[in-house]
Design an enzyme around this catalytic site. Structure first.
Site, short mmCIF file in Angstrom:
data_model
loop_
_atom_site.label_atom_id
_atom_site.label_comp_id
_atom_site.label_asym_id
_atom_site.label_seq_id
_atom_site.Cartn_x
_atom_site.Cartn_y
_atom_site.Cartn_z
N ASP A 64 0.76 -1.12 -0.11
CA ASP A 64 0.00 -0.06 0.14
C ASP A 64 0.95 1.20 -0.11
OD1 ASP A 64 1.03 0.38 2.63
OD2 ASP A 64 -0.96 -0.62 3.46
N SER A 65 0.30 2.39 0.02
CA SER A 65 1.12 3.67 -0.10
C SER A 65 2.10 3.85 1.21
CB SER A 65 0.11 4.70 -0.14
OG SER A 65 -0.76 4.97 0.87
#
Length: 86
Positions: A38-39
Site C-alpha cells: 500500500d502507499s
C-alpha cells in the site's frame, strides 16, 4: 555499487516489510499488484532508499516506480552508476 547490491537491499526490505518470501521478489515484481504493497509500504521503501543510498525521490518520481527493476534503476541512475543490465 552494483545492481545486485541494490536489488538485494530492496528485496530484503520488501520481504521484511511485507512478510513475503524473498525468493518471490525479482526484477519484474510489481509493488502493488504482486506484493499488495500500500502507499505506506511504498513510502517506507522510498525512505529506505533515500537513507541507504543518499538519493532523493520526489512524489512524482515515486509514483512512476512500480516495479523492483524501476527502483533499482532509479537508485543506480541517481548515483551515476549506469549499470542497468538485467
Amino acid at each position: 555499487m552494483t545492481r545486485e547490491q541494490v536489488f538485494t537491499l530492496i528485496q530484503a526490505h520488501l520481504a521484511d516489510e511485507l512478510d513475503v518470501d524473498p525468493a518471490n521478489i525479482d526484477d519484474g515484481t510489481r509493488f502493488k499488484e504482486d506484493l499488495d504493497a500500500d502507499s505506506l509500504d511504498l513510502y517506507t521503501l522510498v525512505q529506505e532508499l533515500e537513507d541507504s543510498y543518499g538519493v532523493h525521490m520526489s512524489d512524482e518520481q515515486a509514483a512512476q516506480i512500480v516495479t523492483v527493476r524501476a527502483a533499482v534503476d532509479f537508485v543506480l541512475a541517481q548515483n551515476g552508476t549506469a549499470d542497468v543490465e538485467g
